[in-house]
Scaffold this active site. Sequence first.
Site, PDB file in Angstrom:
ATOM      1  N   HIS A  53       0.267  10.033  10.254  1.00 48.68           N
ATOM      2  CA  HIS A  53       1.246   9.038   9.789  1.00 48.68           C
ATOM      3  C   HIS A  53       1.950   9.521   8.528  1.00 48.68           C
ATOM      4  O   HIS A  53       1.520   9.243   7.412  1.00 48.68           O
ATOM      5  CB  HIS A  53       0.557   7.698   9.532  1.00 48.68           C
ATOM      6  CG  HIS A  53       1.509   6.546   9.484  1.00 48.68           C
ATOM      7  ND1 HIS A  53       1.362   5.422  10.246  1.00 48.68           N
ATOM      8  CD2 HIS A  53       2.642   6.355   8.775  1.00 48.68           C
ATOM      9  CE1 HIS A  53       2.349   4.586  10.008  1.00 48.68           C
ATOM     10  NE2 HIS A  53       3.147   5.125   9.112  1.00 48.68           N
ATOM     11  N   ASN A  87      11.332   6.338  11.587  1.00 46.64           N
ATOM     12  CA  ASN A  87      12.227   5.441  10.834  1.00 46.64           C
ATOM     13  C   ASN A  87      13.040   6.210   9.795  1.00 46.64           C
ATOM     14  O   ASN A  87      13.043   5.909   8.608  1.00 46.64           O
ATOM     15  CB  ASN A  87      11.445   4.295  10.177  1.00 46.64           C
ATOM     16  CG  ASN A  87      10.449   4.771   9.137  1.00 46.64           C
ATOM     17  OD1 ASN A  87       9.932   5.887   9.227  1.00 46.64           O
ATOM     18  ND2 ASN A  87      10.170   3.947   8.144  1.00 46.64           N
ATOM     19  N   GLU A 145       5.949   4.248  14.674  1.00 44.18           N
ATOM     20  CA  GLU A 145       5.278   3.000  14.477  1.00 44.18           C
ATOM     21  C   GLU A 145       6.225   1.835  14.762  1.00 44.18           C
ATOM     22  O   GLU A 145       7.292   1.737  14.172  1.00 44.18           O
ATOM     23  CB  GLU A 145       4.723   2.899  13.050  1.00 44.18           C
ATOM     24  CG  GLU A 145       5.787   2.854  11.971  1.00 44.18           C
ATOM     25  CD  GLU A 145       5.224   2.744  10.541  1.00 44.18           C
ATOM     26  OE1 GLU A 145       4.349   1.915  10.272  1.00 44.18           O
ATOM     27  OE2 GLU A 145       5.701   3.532   9.718  1.00 44.18           O
ATOM     28  N   HIS A 176       2.891  -1.152  13.587  1.00 39.55           N
ATOM     29  CA  HIS A 176       2.779  -1.656  12.215  1.00 39.55           C
ATOM     30  C   HIS A 176       2.601  -3.168  12.349  1.00 39.55           C
ATOM     31  O   HIS A 176       3.564  -3.888  12.554  1.00 39.55           O
ATOM     32  CB  HIS A 176       4.056  -1.310  11.438  1.00 39.55           C
ATOM     33  CG  HIS A 176       4.043  -1.776  10.025  1.00 39.55           C
ATOM     34  ND1 HIS A 176       4.406  -0.971   8.964  1.00 39.55           N
ATOM     35  CD2 HIS A 176       3.717  -2.958   9.479  1.00 39.55           C
ATOM     36  CE1 HIS A 176       4.301  -1.649   7.843  1.00 39.55           C
ATOM     37  NE2 HIS A 176       3.889  -2.863   8.116  1.00 39.55           N
ATOM     38  N   HIS A 209      -2.243   1.975   9.602  1.00 36.75           N
ATOM     39  CA  HIS A 209      -2.648   1.487   8.268  1.00 36.75           C
ATOM     40  C   HIS A 209      -3.202   0.061   8.225  1.00 36.75           C
ATOM     41  O   HIS A 209      -2.606  -0.834   7.622  1.00 36.75           O
ATOM     42  CB  HIS A 209      -1.494   1.628   7.275  1.00 36.75           C
ATOM     43  CG  HIS A 209      -0.140   1.224   7.808  1.00 36.75           C
ATOM     44  ND1 HIS A 209       0.115  -0.003   8.323  1.00 36.75           N
ATOM     45  CD2 HIS A 209       1.016   1.910   7.910  1.00 36.75           C
ATOM     46  CE1 HIS A 209       1.366  -0.074   8.715  1.00 36.75           C
ATOM     47  NE2 HIS A 209       1.933   1.091   8.482  1.00 36.75           N
ATOM     48  N   ASP A 275       0.001   7.558   5.561  1.00 36.05           N
ATOM     49  CA  ASP A 275       1.255   6.792   5.538  1.00 36.05           C
ATOM     50  C   ASP A 275       2.146   7.324   4.409  1.00 36.05           C
ATOM     51  O   ASP A 275       2.763   6.554   3.667  1.00 36.05           O
ATOM     52  CB  ASP A 275       1.012   5.283   5.389  1.00 36.05           C
ATOM     53  CG  ASP A 275       2.270   4.465   5.663  1.00 36.05           C
ATOM     54  OD1 ASP A 275       3.269   5.029   6.147  1.00 36.05           O
ATOM     55  OD2 ASP A 275       2.256   3.253   5.376  1.00 36.05           O
ATOM     56  N   HIS A 279       9.639   8.142  -1.883  1.00 38.93           N
ATOM     57  CA  HIS A 279      10.936   7.560  -2.255  1.00 38.93           C
ATOM     58  C   HIS A 279      11.353   8.153  -3.591  1.00 38.93           C
ATOM     59  O   HIS A 279      10.523   8.700  -4.323  1.00 38.93           O
ATOM     60  CB  HIS A 279      10.822   6.038  -2.393  1.00 38.93           C
ATOM     61  CG  HIS A 279      10.541   5.347  -1.092  1.00 38.93           C
ATOM     62  ND1 HIS A 279      11.479   5.221  -0.102  1.00 38.93           N
ATOM     63  CD2 HIS A 279       9.414   4.746  -0.617  1.00 38.93           C
ATOM     64  CE1 HIS A 279      10.952   4.569   0.923  1.00 38.93           C
ATOM     65  NE2 HIS A 279       9.697   4.293   0.643  1.00 38.93           N
TER      66      HIS A 279
HETATM   67  O1  DOR Z   1       5.278   0.991   2.575  1.00 39.75           O
HETATM   68  C1  DOR Z   1       5.754   1.433   3.601  1.00 39.75           C
HETATM   69  N1  DOR Z   1       6.705   2.407   3.577  1.00 39.75           N
HETATM   70  N2  DOR Z   1       5.346   0.966   4.763  1.00 39.75           N
HETATM   71  C2  DOR Z   1       5.946   1.284   5.919  1.00 39.75           C
HETATM   72  O2  DOR Z   1       5.530   0.818   6.938  1.00 39.75           O
HETATM   73  C3  DOR Z   1       7.119   2.174   5.940  1.00 39.75           C
HETATM   74  C4  DOR Z   1       7.093   3.057   4.766  1.00 39.75           C
HETATM   75  C5  DOR Z   1       8.393   3.820   4.562  1.00 39.75           C
HETATM   76  O3  DOR Z   1       8.930   4.360   5.518  1.00 39.75           O
HETATM   77  O4  DOR Z   1       8.830   3.909   3.406  1.00 39.75           O
HETATM   78 ZN    ZN Z   2       3.985   1.651   8.203  1.00 34.64          ZN
END
Ligand code: DOR
Ligand code: ZN
Length: 421
Positions: A53, A87, A145, A176, A209, A275, A279
């Site tokens: 993940h 995503n 997910e 998810h 998760h 996960d 960012h």
């Molecule tokens: O905190 C998260 N960030 N949860 C997710 O399910 C997606 C992920 C993201 O892609 O930033």
């Molecule tokens: Zn997630």
Amino acid sequence: MVAIYGKFLYRGEIIEAGIEIENGVIKDIKKTIETEKVEKIDGLILPTSIDVHVHFRDFEESDKETIESGSLSALYGGNCLVVDQPNTNPFVDNFDEYEKRMEIAEKKSYIDYTLNLGLTLKNSERIHEIIKKIEEKYRIPAVGEVFLQHNNPEFQIPYDVLEETRKKISKLITVHAEDPSLIQDTRPPEAEIEAVKRCLEFGDFHFCHVSTYDSAVLISDTNSTFEVTPHHILLNSEDLKRFGEFSRVNPPLRDKVEAEMLFNVLQLADILASDHAPHTLEDKKNGTPGFPGVETTYPLMVNLMRRGLIGIRTLTNLMAINPAKIFGFEKYGGIEIGNYANFAVFNLKGVSKIKIERLHTKAEWTPFENFEAVFPERVYLKGELALLNGDVLIEPGIRKKEETDPGEVEESEKNTGSSEN
Ligand code: DOR
Ligand code: ZN
């Protein structure tokens, strides 16, 4: 043929023996090794981990992470293979985007790379056809997910669509699980537990998760499988104040009792996955959810093993053996004859503190700053020494030893039509 000699877990026992390697694969395991090219390894030889993940971004979000930077970070964390999530921007819900990412990985990834196909409201009707087309060329580990809750309505999948999809395809679907009707200002544990219950009513899934004890127990009584992240067991809501504006992650950190209860039943889990959700600092400050983790998951867990808080068998099951089994990655998993010679060597006395500036992700913040960890001193990928004492010895680009890499379908499989319906 080359060989290494050292301590490792083999068929449930810790042994000291030699591992003969030929063409990237473990050829034999024996007490005495005749070949001259044997290297004695200090430390503990563990299988490399598979992180099922990760969000390696790239495309329009290359400032957050790229397949190149994410996979480099993964290599430093002792991984040999990742499952990237769809995503991205643009979203991977069709053949073209899927192929584009696989082509980037082919050239830029330091480790083996696979990618889930996304499910959207737009593609759900044709998902089986898309799977079929992609699987003529690549092997999709899973659909997912799947977001039951998403700010963009196109990516938010209602239960009935998920149920229909479950009936239509046999492929693993990763979910998810957070129920949108129970999410308002907060995302309470009940939202996850309810979503898990609802999904279990209509089929088998792989739950991403899982963050609550109740969900873990519910799923473990079924044929479904689930992941746990290090942040949901090692951190809790008491850390939120310290994290300040960086604290958002979905599902959120739970209270201390919940996190401890979940850690306590870690053996019920199938997989530990990061996960990894990098960012920019600016996005984090604006409340974008997600923690990076692909480089720190295994080192954190090996440190817990060193301290006696988790056993070597549980650790290797969660990090290597089960991910390979559940996602069907042939020749990956534990240290076994016939598997790829993928090893991470840990010196259990080599404890260090996690510092963001020493990590290789583009993310500039980690929730595990100053946590103790044991990073691998060496990583072997298909028999090749890829990382040695902090130096990367390989170039990016997927190393193909055979035609059975997880990203690509074998010719015979194509012809017999054994890929997705
Ligand atoms: O905190 C998260 N960030 N949860 C997710 O399910 C997606 C992920 C993201 O892609 O930033
Ligand atoms: Zn997630």
